[in-house]
Write a protein that holds these residues in place. Structure first.
Motif, PDB file in Angstrom:
ATOM      1  N   ALA A  92       0.615  -1.521  -0.309  1.00  0.00           N
ATOM      2  CA  ALA A  92      -0.122   0.350  -0.029  1.00  0.00           C
ATOM      3  C   ALA A  92       0.988   1.674  -0.389  1.00  0.00           C
ATOM      4  O   ALA A  92       0.269   2.135   0.269  1.00  0.00           O
ATOM      5  N   GLY A  93       2.515   1.170   0.077  1.00  0.00           N
ATOM      6  CA  GLY A  93       3.041   2.582   0.254  1.00  0.00           C
ATOM      7  C   GLY A  93       3.781   2.854  -0.478  1.00  0.00           C
ATOM      8  O   GLY A  93       4.662   3.843  -1.197  1.00  0.00           O
ATOM      9  N   SER A  94       4.155   2.234  -1.944  1.00  0.00           N
ATOM     10  CA  SER A  94       5.087   2.881  -2.791  1.00  0.00           C
ATOM     11  C   SER A  94       4.463   1.953  -4.325  1.00  0.00           C
ATOM     12  O   SER A  94       3.717   1.515  -4.774  1.00  0.00           O
ATOM     13  N   LEU A  95       4.700   2.928  -5.500  1.00  0.00           N
ATOM     14  CA  LEU A  95       4.664   2.430  -7.054  1.00  0.00           C
ATOM     15  C   LEU A  95       5.475   2.453  -7.649  1.00  0.00           C
ATOM     16  O   LEU A  95       6.864   3.546  -8.484  1.00  0.00           O
ATOM     17  N   PHE A  96       5.872   1.421  -8.325  1.00  0.00           N
ATOM     18  CA  PHE A  96       6.868   0.872  -9.686  1.00  0.00           C
ATOM     19  C   PHE A  96       5.924   1.486 -11.096  1.00  0.00           C
ATOM     20  O   PHE A  96       4.774   0.742 -11.162  1.00  0.00           O
ATOM     21  N   SER A  97       6.411   1.654 -12.129  1.00  0.00           N
ATOM     22  CA  SER A  97       6.589   2.066 -12.944  1.00  0.00           C
ATOM     23  C   SER A  97       7.510   2.235 -14.355  1.00  0.00           C
ATOM     24  O   SER A  97       8.829   2.630 -13.869  1.00  0.00           O
TER      25      SER A  97
ATOM     26  N   THR B 267       6.892   4.647   0.458  1.00  0.00           N
ATOM     27  CA  THR B 267       7.274   2.764   1.019  1.00  0.00           C
ATOM     28  C   THR B 267       7.315   2.285   0.985  1.00  0.00           C
ATOM     29  O   THR B 267       6.902   1.553   0.725  1.00  0.00           O
ATOM     30  N   VAL B 268       9.014   1.397   1.141  1.00  0.00           N
ATOM     31  CA  VAL B 268       9.408   0.891   0.693  1.00  0.00           C
ATOM     32  C   VAL B 268       9.654  -0.774   1.701  1.00  0.00           C
ATOM     33  O   VAL B 268       9.067  -1.394   1.280  1.00  0.00           O
ATOM     34  N   ARG B 269       9.684   0.222   3.117  1.00  0.00           N
ATOM     35  CA  ARG B 269       9.712  -0.722   3.959  1.00  0.00           C
ATOM     36  C   ARG B 269       8.898   0.173   5.004  1.00  0.00           C
ATOM     37  O   ARG B 269       9.019   1.400   4.649  1.00  0.00           O
ATOM     38  N   PRO B 270       8.846  -0.498   6.513  1.00  0.00           N
ATOM     39  CA  PRO B 270       8.659   1.183   7.517  1.00  0.00           C
ATOM     40  C   PRO B 270       9.465   1.542   7.623  1.00  0.00           C
ATOM     41  O   PRO B 270      10.255   0.614   8.042  1.00  0.00           O
ATOM     42  N   GLY B 271       9.544   2.595   8.395  1.00  0.00           N
ATOM     43  CA  GLY B 271      10.267   4.285   8.412  1.00  0.00           C
ATOM     44  C   GLY B 271      11.122   4.207   7.056  1.00  0.00           C
ATOM     45  O   GLY B 271      12.066   5.143   7.421  1.00  0.00           O
ATOM     46  N   LEU B 272      11.425   3.730   5.359  1.00  0.00           N
ATOM     47  CA  LEU B 272      12.278   3.736   4.860  1.00  0.00           C
ATOM     48  C   LEU B 272      11.237   4.493   3.312  1.00  0.00           C
ATOM     49  O   LEU B 272      10.902   3.425   2.926  1.00  0.00           O
ATOM     50  N   ARG B 273      11.831   5.657   3.329  1.00  0.00           N
ATOM     51  CA  ARG B 273      10.941   5.702   2.105  1.00  0.00           C
ATOM     52  C   ARG B 273      12.036   6.499   0.957  1.00  0.00           C
ATOM     53  O   ARG B 273      12.771   6.246   0.966  1.00  0.00           O
ATOM     54  N   LEU B 274      11.885   5.992  -0.431  1.00  0.00           N
ATOM     55  CA  LEU B 274      12.341   6.107  -2.187  1.00  0.00           C
ATOM     56  C   LEU B 274      11.832   7.421  -2.439  1.00  0.00           C
ATOM     57  O   LEU B 274      10.962   6.871  -2.963  1.00  0.00           O
ATOM     58  N   VAL B 275      12.684   8.010  -3.239  1.00  0.00           N
ATOM     59  CA  VAL B 275      11.876   8.496  -4.824  1.00  0.00           C
ATOM     60  C   VAL B 275      13.576   8.420  -5.656  1.00  0.00           C
ATOM     61  O   VAL B 275      14.439   8.789  -5.880  1.00  0.00           O
ATOM     62  N   SER B 276      13.057   7.127  -6.599  1.00  0.00           N
ATOM     63  CA  SER B 276      14.426   6.694  -7.476  1.00  0.00           C
ATOM     64  C   SER B 276      13.704   6.366  -8.607  1.00  0.00           C
ATOM     65  O   SER B 276      12.699   6.836  -9.158  1.00  0.00           O
ATOM     66  N   SER B 277      13.707   7.145  -9.388  1.00  0.00           N
ATOM     67  CA  SER B 277      14.492   6.605 -11.035  1.00  0.00           C
ATOM     68  C   SER B 277      15.322   6.261 -12.281  1.00  0.00           C
ATOM     69  O   SER B 277      16.117   7.047 -12.175  1.00  0.00           O
TER      70      SER B 277
ATOM     71  N   ALA C  72      15.995   8.515  -0.243  1.00  0.00           N
ATOM     72  CA  ALA C  72      16.307   7.926   0.368  1.00  0.00           C
ATOM     73  C   ALA C  72      16.691   8.832   1.938  1.00  0.00           C
ATOM     74  O   ALA C  72      16.609   9.542   2.135  1.00  0.00           O
ATOM     75  N   ASP C  73      14.643   8.699   2.474  1.00  0.00           N
ATOM     76  CA  ASP C  73      14.733   8.985   3.555  1.00  0.00           C
ATOM     77  C   ASP C  73      14.317   7.895   4.796  1.00  0.00           C
ATOM     78  O   ASP C  73      13.654   7.195   4.281  1.00  0.00           O
ATOM     79  N   TRP C  74      14.787   7.921   6.025  1.00  0.00           N
ATOM     80  CA  TRP C  74      14.694   6.439   7.100  1.00  0.00           C
ATOM     81  C   TRP C  74      14.770   7.402   8.397  1.00  0.00           C
ATOM     82  O   TRP C  74      15.197   8.571   8.424  1.00  0.00           O
ATOM     83  N   GLN C  75      13.700   6.781   8.861  1.00  0.00           N
ATOM     84  CA  GLN C  75      13.728   7.268  10.348  1.00  0.00           C
ATOM     85  C   GLN C  75      14.471   6.628  11.020  1.00  0.00           C
ATOM     86  O   GLN C  75      14.095   4.989  11.188  1.00  0.00           O
ATOM     87  N   LEU C  76      15.404   7.021  11.661  1.00  0.00           N
ATOM     88  CA  LEU C  76      16.220   6.605  12.736  1.00  0.00           C
ATOM     89  C   LEU C  76      15.397   5.525  13.885  1.00  0.00           C
ATOM     90  O   LEU C  76      14.980   6.669  14.749  1.00  0.00           O
ATOM     91  N   PRO C  77      15.706   4.677  13.833  1.00  0.00           N
ATOM     92  CA  PRO C  77      14.886   3.869  14.576  1.00  0.00           C
ATOM     93  C   PRO C  77      15.508   4.007  16.563  1.00  0.00           C
ATOM     94  O   PRO C  77      16.972   4.798  16.452  1.00  0.00           O
ATOM     95  N   GLY C  78      14.761   3.872  17.364  1.00  0.00           N
ATOM     96  CA  GLY C  78      14.822   4.825  18.886  1.00  0.00           C
ATOM     97  C   GLY C  78      15.406   6.120  19.208  1.00  0.00           C
ATOM     98  O   GLY C  78      15.331   6.328  19.559  1.00  0.00           O
TER      99      GLY C  78
END
Length: 822
Positions: A649-654, A691-701, A734-740
């Motif tokens: 539900a979090g990312s789109l590949f095109s 969002t490709v996994r919890p806490g990690l967002r990508l914008v890539s092309s 890549a945008d990563w929410q730092l754990p802890g």
């Protein structure tokens, strides 16, 4: 220089690899798509039920239909807290004697509640108990007369949602109206306001680097940004779908998103370049109150203040207002390039009745910065080693004159009206006015005058009362209907655009001798009126368009469209007579696309589009004989196939494979700007965002492009690659929410631009480069106030590179911002 040939086998491999990458990502992610809408926070006071429902529809985006007589005299309870759309609607209707029935196509219809002996808890998910059989002696109730239904469409929430996230779920630029990106049969990338804030984007160039299909043109901090899409220079821009001139910096302060539609878009936009279009989406009032103020600065001493406020008014909150304002002292890597910038905007929406929406908005920007002349490959004298000479040049050095500035004042405003005729048909109208008032004090190096020791000759160009802009008006009817097993979404409309380019006094001449390393300062030149030329170009285009989106079953969708263009391009002399015969030629631009959805999260499409591109204007800052001459229109064609897949539900590949061909404009050996030959661009695009996994967002092309010039009278360029078109460009952010560490995020980006030719005969080229960025962000309470602090570093390694031509890219740049929200 080694000549590279591209085989069909290599092109097929790239397309296959893109497809396999998408399928592997599909397998790696959960295929489950969220079936329930997310909860939305509400704060709706107790009021009339109709007013509460209208506000609720705006907040959630759901469509409601009801008989107004059912709501007369009924009151709602207060609704506070977070609810899914269904649960919140049930809570509003509790005790009212009404219930909401979900509709197959989406939305709800309000009906009188069915009496039950033991009603279940108030929820839309509960089914009423079966009605016991009526005794034979009980008469059937009299059927009620069918009353017209009032339909309320929620839209304000979409304005707020458009600004959020790293992966937009919808776009409003490729067709007529808003559409899910997954279902759009074109490649569209959307950069949201949140992503622009997190990257501290200040210009179109900052935004464009997030899409590998976009190439940033010659950067000129004081002027305006120029980019290309799919290898073709973009000369048009739009605000909420209405055409504007882009010959001044377009402010991002009040933009909810910037949308890049890649490829031909003639059905939607008429005359447009084949590479695509840029559409700036204006911020509109939000449902919930918004108060944001910010401070930003850069490492060169630049400082800016900004505020963003949104409120709704009235008992039923039917009136919305949004204000944006900025005050900035710009400073850049070249110390002499500094100056003030002021910006203000307002947007108003009003719902005087449930089926009518009125919107007004406007913006104003004043800006002035110094210019710094660039260098092209034709500036160097024969035999001069350009690379060795440029290696000695300080990229932060100022080569301009103190009077060489670009003051500009830009204003734009629009009015919109949307009226629901009934449940299936809607009438929409919009009008926009834009004006750019600017002065241009430009300079360039005379052809073949730059010597090995830096000696050169300067030319200058002065035009003090330039006017750009125009008007755009459109009216369209949108509706849905059925024929047998086919569902139709029909759009029929009219459009008129008028573009103006007026310069009452234009003067250019040789300024004098100077040196690249030790510039000679000159006083501001003066000239007599009789020495000046003038330009007055007016382009008017009337259009009629028709588009039918035909669906059958839940899997197939065919889009058929046609636009007729009736242009009139005129170029006037100072005395009001025409410099040349006006361009007048009616033309049709068809568009056809087919989409298939084998699964709810996967879409496969193909399209064919013909386009007509407005002819360019002969450059005024080069050694061109016919400066300012407007060229005739050019026809172009596009074929494209592609697919899109939601990964969880979090990312789109095109990904897409495309072929575009168009007419070519260039500088001839006789130093005239001419139309000669054609360009053919074949390429592959792929992107992954969200969002490709919890806490990690990508914008890539990634974009791979095989471009070449075909035909033409100049044999030195036939078969060669067009200038400033890299074969490969790629980026990842890549945008990563730092754990802890609650509230802390780390981001990093890599941006690669392949080698590209800078002369039409491919004799000279620029090397490839890769730039790295990094950033740190904290979002959370500071001294009891919700705050976001961002620290970004562009060009982390301080790499020395050329962006395009011989224009240097950014050195290491430090950006810091603090936003407060309450």
């Amino acid at each position: 220089m080694k000549k590279h040939q591209t085989s069909p086998r290599l092109l097929s491999r790239l397309a296959l690899h893109s497809a396999l990458l998408g399928l592997s990502l599909l397998g790696a992610q959960s295929g489950a798509i969220a079936q329930t809408a997310p909860a939305v926070r509400h704060d709706i006071p107790a009021t009339s039920l109709e007013a509460a429902l209208q506000r609720y529809a705006r907040s959630t985006g759901i469509n409601l239909s009801y008989d107004a007589a059912l709501l007369a005299g009924r009151q709602s309870q207060a609704l506070q807290g977070s609810y899914t759309p269904a649960a919140g609607l049930a809570a509003l209707l509790a005790g009212s004697g009404l219930q909401a029935q979900a509709q197959p196509g989406g939305g709800f219809v309000l009906r009188p509640a069915v009496a039950q002996a033991a009603p279940p808890p108030a929820t839309l998910a509960a089914r009423p108990a079966a009605t016991p059989a009526r005794p034979a002696s009980t008469p059937e109730p009299e059927p009620q007369a069918a009353l017209p239904l009032v339909r309320v469409s929620g839209t304000a929430d979409r304005q707020a949602q458009r600004e959020l996230g790293y992966r937009a779920r919808t776009q409003a630029s490729a067709g007529f109206g808003e559409q899910a990106l997954l279902d759009t049969p074109f490649q569209v990338s959307v950069v949201t306001a949140e992503l622009m804030r997190d990257q501290q984007s200040r210009s179109l160039a900052d935004v464009a680097r997030l899409d590998a299909s976009a190439v940033v043109g010659a950067p000129d901090t004081g002027w305006y940004d120029r980019i290309s899409l799919r290898g073709f220079s973009i000369r048009e821009a739009y605000r909420d779908g209405l055409r504007i001139s882009d010959q001044a910096q377009v402010p991002l302060d009040n933009k909810a998103a910037v949308e890049f539609v890649k490829g031909l878009s003639a059905l939607r936009y008429g005359f447009s370049t084949p590479g695509g279009v840029i559409n700036y989406m204006v911020k509109r009032p939000t449902e919930a109150p918004l108060s944001r103020a910010g401070l930003s600065l850069n490492g060169f001493g630049g400082l800016a203040l900004h505020t963003d406020l949104s409120r709704r008014f009235g008992v039923d909150q039917s009136l919305g207002l949004r204000l944006n304002a900025s005050l900035e002292h710009e400073r850049h890597e070249v110390a002499e390039q500094r100056g003030p910038r002021r910006f203000v905007s307002a947007a108003l929406d009003w719902l005087p009745r449930p089926d009518l929406r009125v919107e007004l908005e406007g913006e104003f920007q004043q800006r002035e910065l110094g210019g710094n002349y660039g260098l092209g490959p034709d500036a160097f004298a024969p035999g001069v080693d350009s690379q060795a000479l440029l290696a000695r040049l300080d990229r932060k050095a100022y080569r301009g004159q103190s009077w060489s500035t670009y003051p500009s004042r830009t204003s734009a405003g629009s009015a919109r009206l949307s009226f629901a005729l009934n449940d299936n048909w809607r009438l929409q109208a919009a009008a926009q006015v834009q004006r750019i008032r600017r002065a241009q004090y430009g300079m360039w190096v005379s052809s073949e005058s730059l010597q090995a020791n830096g000696d050169l000759q300067l030319e200058h160009y002065i035009s003090e009362q330039q006017l750009r802009g125009g008007e755009a008006m459109t009216m369209r009817l949108d509706g849905t209907f059925h024929t047998a097993a086919l569902s139709h979404q029909l759009t029929l409309g009219l459009e008129r655009t008028r573009e103006i380019q007026f310069e009452p006094a234009v003067f250019w001449a040789t300024l004098g001798r100077s040196n690249l390393f030790n510039p000679v300062r000159y006083p501001k030149p003066s000239f007599a009126p009789e020495q000046a030329d003038d330009w007055d170009n007016r382009n008017i285009t009337d259009s009629v368009f028709l588009n039918d989106t035909i669906s059958w079953g839940s899997d197939w969708q065919l889009n058929v469209g046609l636009r007729q263009l009736r242009p009139r391009f005129e170029n006037f002399k100072r005395d009001g007579s025409l410099k040349a015969a006006p361009f007048k030629r009616s033309a049709f631009t068809p568009s056809l696309s087919l989409a298939y959805k084998p699964a709810a999260h996967l879409s496969i499409y193909a399209n064919y589009v013909q386009g007509l591109e407005g002819g360019g204007t002969a450059p005024t800052d080069q050694d061109i004989v016919n400066k300012g001459e407007v060229m005739p229109a050019l026809r172009s064609h596009q074929q494209e196939i592609g697919f899109k897949a939601e990964l969880g539900a979090g990312s789109l590949f095109s990904a897409a494979l495309f072929n575009i061909d168009k007419g070519l404009e260039r500088r001839s050996e006789a130093k005239r700007w001419v139309q000669d030959g054609r360009q053919v661009h074949r390429g592959v695009e792929a992107s992954l965002s969200g969002t490709v996994r919890p806490g990690l967002r990508l914008v890539s092309s990634l974009a791979w492009l095989d471009a070449k010039t075909v035909k033409g009278e100049d044999p030195s360029i036939v078969g060669k690659r067009p200038t400033d078109v890299p074969k490969l460009q790629a980026n990842v952010l890549a945008d990563w929410q730092l754990p802890g560490l609650p509230g802390w995020s780390l981001n990093a980006g890599a941006f690669h631009k392949g080698s590209r030719a800078i002369t039409a005969d491919n004799r000279l080229s620029l090397p490839a480069y890769t730039r790295f960025d990094a950033g740190l962000r904290y979002a959370g309470p500071l001294a009891g106030v919700e705050s976001t602090v961002r620290l970004n570093v562009q060009n982390l390694g301080d790499k020395r590179y050329f962006e395009t031509g011989y224009a240097f890219g950014l050195p290491r740049t430090l950006l810091l911002s603090v936003d407060l929200e309450w």
